[in-house]
Design a protein around this motif. Structure first.
Motif, PDB file in Angstrom:
ATOM      1  N   ASP A   1       1.259  -1.357   0.339  1.00 45.77           N
ATOM      2  CA  ASP A   1       0.026   0.047   0.101  1.00 45.77           C
ATOM      3  C   ASP A   1       0.895   1.099  -0.248  1.00 45.77           C
ATOM      4  OD1 ASP A   1      -2.584  -1.228   0.310  1.00 45.77           O
ATOM      5  OD2 ASP A   1      -1.383  -2.136   2.373  1.00 45.77           O
ATOM      6  N   LEU A   2       2.488   0.903   1.056  1.00 45.67           N
ATOM      7  CA  LEU A   2       2.840   2.429   1.059  1.00 45.67           C
ATOM      8  C   LEU A   2       3.501   2.597  -0.635  1.00 45.67           C
ATOM      9  CD1 LEU A   2       4.708   2.186   3.890  1.00 45.67           C
ATOM     10  CD2 LEU A   2       2.465   3.438   3.990  1.00 45.67           C
ATOM     11  N   ARG A   3       3.634   1.680  -1.139  1.00 44.32           N
ATOM     12  CA  ARG A   3       4.749   1.678  -2.729  1.00 44.32           C
ATOM     13  C   ARG A   3       3.803   2.514  -3.599  1.00 44.32           C
ATOM     14  NH1 ARG A   3       6.701  -3.444  -1.368  1.00 44.32           N
ATOM     15  NH2 ARG A   3       4.891  -4.072  -2.953  1.00 44.32           N
ATOM     16  N   LEU A   4       1.858   1.860  -3.355  1.00 42.98           N
ATOM     17  CA  LEU A   4       1.063   2.142  -4.905  1.00 42.98           C
ATOM     18  C   LEU A   4       0.641   3.508  -3.989  1.00 42.98           C
ATOM     19  CD1 LEU A   4      -0.551   1.356  -6.338  1.00 42.98           C
ATOM     20  CD2 LEU A   4      -2.092   0.611  -4.692  1.00 42.98           C
ATOM     21  N   LEU A   5       0.684   4.400  -3.191  1.00 44.36           N
ATOM     22  CA  LEU A   5       0.806   5.111  -2.731  1.00 44.36           C
ATOM     23  C   LEU A   5       1.451   6.068  -3.335  1.00 44.36           C
ATOM     24  CD1 LEU A   5      -1.500   5.331   0.979  1.00 44.36           C
ATOM     25  CD2 LEU A   5      -2.443   5.592  -1.513  1.00 44.36           C
ATOM     26  N   ARG A   6       2.647   5.770  -2.670  1.00 48.22           N
ATOM     27  CA  ARG A   6       3.624   7.025  -3.176  1.00 48.22           C
ATOM     28  C   ARG A   6       3.973   6.818  -4.712  1.00 48.22           C
ATOM     29  NH1 ARG A   6       9.627   6.770   0.340  1.00 48.22           N
ATOM     30  NH2 ARG A   6      10.490   8.591  -1.033  1.00 48.22           N
ATOM     31  N   ARG A   7       4.042   5.836  -5.572  1.00 48.48           N
ATOM     32  CA  ARG A   7       4.079   5.809  -7.383  1.00 48.48           C
ATOM     33  C   ARG A   7       3.049   6.536  -7.544  1.00 48.48           C
ATOM     34  NH1 ARG A   7       2.138   2.962 -10.752  1.00 48.48           N
ATOM     35  NH2 ARG A   7       0.812   1.525  -9.677  1.00 48.48           N
ATOM     36  N   THR A   8       1.645   6.154  -6.922  1.00 43.95           N
ATOM     37  CA  THR A   8       0.782   6.594  -7.693  1.00 43.95           C
ATOM     38  C   THR A   8       0.276   8.508  -7.057  1.00 43.95           C
ATOM     39  OG1 THR A   8      -1.256   6.024  -6.374  1.00 43.95           O
ATOM     40  CG2 THR A   8      -0.786   4.775  -7.822  1.00 43.95           C
ATOM     41  N   HIS A   9       0.296   8.238  -6.381  1.00 42.41           N
ATOM     42  CA  HIS A   9       0.250  10.423  -5.762  1.00 42.41           C
ATOM     43  C   HIS A   9       1.626  10.745  -4.681  1.00 42.41           C
ATOM     44  CE1 HIS A   9      -3.689   8.644  -6.692  1.00 42.41           C
ATOM     45  NE2 HIS A   9      -4.254   9.671  -7.001  1.00 42.41           N
TER      46      HIS A   9
ATOM     47  N   ALA B   1      10.632   3.853   4.721  1.00 37.15           N
ATOM     48  CA  ALA B   1      11.939   4.805   4.402  1.00 37.15           C
ATOM     49  C   ALA B   1      12.147   3.458   3.616  1.00 37.15           C
ATOM     50  CB  ALA B   1      12.720   4.222   5.516  1.00 37.15           C
ATOM     51  N   ARG B   2      11.557   2.816   3.499  1.00 39.82           N
ATOM     52  CA  ARG B   2      11.689   1.457   2.277  1.00 39.82           C
ATOM     53  C   ARG B   2      10.838   1.910   1.340  1.00 39.82           C
ATOM     54  NH1 ARG B   2      15.719  -3.318   4.139  1.00 39.82           N
ATOM     55  NH2 ARG B   2      17.590  -1.080   4.889  1.00 39.82           N
ATOM     56  N   SER B   3       9.580   2.570   1.627  1.00 41.01           N
ATOM     57  CA  SER B   3       8.702   2.601   0.440  1.00 41.01           C
ATOM     58  C   SER B   3       8.856   3.159  -0.922  1.00 41.01           C
ATOM     59  CB  SER B   3       7.629   3.083   1.130  1.00 41.01           C
ATOM     60  OG  SER B   3       7.077   4.022   1.462  1.00 41.01           O
ATOM     61  N   VAL B   4       9.932   2.961  -1.625  1.00 41.18           N
ATOM     62  CA  VAL B   4      10.198   3.576  -2.872  1.00 41.18           C
ATOM     63  C   VAL B   4       9.860   2.376  -3.672  1.00 41.18           C
ATOM     64  CG1 VAL B   4      12.135   4.523  -4.875  1.00 41.18           C
ATOM     65  CG2 VAL B   4      11.948   5.535  -1.666  1.00 41.18           C
TER      66      VAL B   4
END
Length: 347
Positions: free
Chosen positions: A77-85, A179-182
């Motif tokens: 979820d964190l990666r998805l939210l970071r990539r999309t928004h 921190a690693r949710s890139v």
């Protein structure tokens, strides 16, 4: 949530002492994968937010970025939210991580909610098309179930963490997860080396690369996952055959795709030898010898003993890759680990 409801929701979130969040994405029917639903629970109730409606999510995400969020299995979820928004959480409490750190035998949401709260969650919508509108009643119930029980679940697990003196372990692990949710950036120089490519010669690899690039363009244009355009196996089979003779396209290649496939083959055949990709030998497992092997065995024994004493999965303390790194350079590797892991691994 309709267009005019976001300010009311944001105000409700500001009044709530806690917020639980989850997301649903569509990776089976869209390409690239897209965020399709945001589920929220707070002291005032449960909400579903539609990222596909024209209204911007920015005001809502700005509010969420200032709060601690209760989540379960938050990595995706964190990666998805970071990539999309571009969203980055301030702080999270991950109930899956908490369950593992207190030694629960199961850490899945359905299991935990059933075992701890005595509630059976709706199932069967995991593979649903979350981009469809309207959502069915079953999908709505499933979506609400992902956040509705996170607060009482969190309270129980936080109590266990406190009883065992592992709250700091959990905070550190959650902080590292944030921190690693890139999102992993695509690597066009390597991503085309799909399953089955290791047996191809250099010319066939060039053909495969061109076919893969063509398939990516097709997938994006059709908004469908690449496998639904042509499978990995078909690409490898075409590349292998086209290296040796004029290609006879298999029946999986539809009429509308034939020219694109043939042009990709022609481009690859025209490449000079110097431009062909090199074959890559499969990575050989690292063989530790001498003192490094002795250190690996000593650290693994220490890890396993500590894990048994604490009732933890050994890999929570150190994975095999961690053990190898510790065997090769203990001081450097221990410095890169979380403080609670390092303390458990010290002699």
């Amino acid at each position: 949530m309709t267009r005019n409801e976001q300010p009311t929701l944001i105000e409700a979130l500001r009044r709530s002492p806690w917020i639980a969040i989850d997301t649903e994405a569509d990776s089976l029917h869209s390409y690239p994968e897209k965020l399709c639903l945001v589920q929220l629970s707070h002291a005032g109730g449960d909400e579903l937010v539609d990222p596909l409606c024209p209204e911007s999510l920015t005001p809502l995400l700005d509010e969420l970025s200032t709060r601690e969020l209760t989540m379960h299995g938050a990595s995706f979820d964190l990666r998805l939210l970071r990539r999309t928004h571009g969203f980055v959480a301030k702080q999270i409490f991950d109930t899956e991580i908490a369950a593992r750190l207190v030694g629960r035998p199961h850490s899945g949401l359905r299991d935990l909610v059933s075992e701890i709260l005595g509630v059976e969650l709706e199932k069967g919508s995991q593979q649903a098309n979350w981009s469809q509108r309207p959502l069915t009643p079953k999908m709505v119930e499933y979506a609400h179930g992902d956040t509705r029980h996170l607060k009482p679940l969190r309270d129980f697990l936080d109590g266990e963490l406190t009883r065992l003196g592992r709250q700091s372990w959990h905070r550190e692990t959650c902080a590292r997860l944030v921190a690693r949710s890139v999102p992993v950036a695509p690597d066009p120089s390597r991503d085309w080396r799909i399953r089955g490519s290791a047996r191809l010669g250099s010319r066939a690899l060039a053909i495969l690369r061109e076919l893969w690039l063509w398939r990516e363009e097709e997938a994006i244009a059709r908004n469908r996952p690449p496998y639904f355009v042509l499978s990995h196996e078909t690409l490898v089979r075409i590349a292998l055959q086209a290296e040796r003779k004029a290609v006879a396209l298999p029946p999986e290649v539809k009429a509308a795709q034939q020219s694109g496939v043939e042009e990709a083959v022609v481009r690859a055949r025209a490449l000079p030898e110097a431009a062909l990709p090199k074959q890559e030998l499969p990575e050989q497992p690292l063989e530790l010898t001498g003192r490094a092997r002795d250190m690996f065995n000593a650290v693994r024994t220490r890890r396993d003993r500590r894990a048994a004493e604490l009732g933890l999965e050994p890999t929570l303390i150190a994975t095999k890759a961690d053990l190898i790194a510790l065997a090769e350079d203990f001081d450097a590797a221990i410095g890169a680990m979380m403080a609670w892991q390092a303390a458990l691994l010290q002699p």
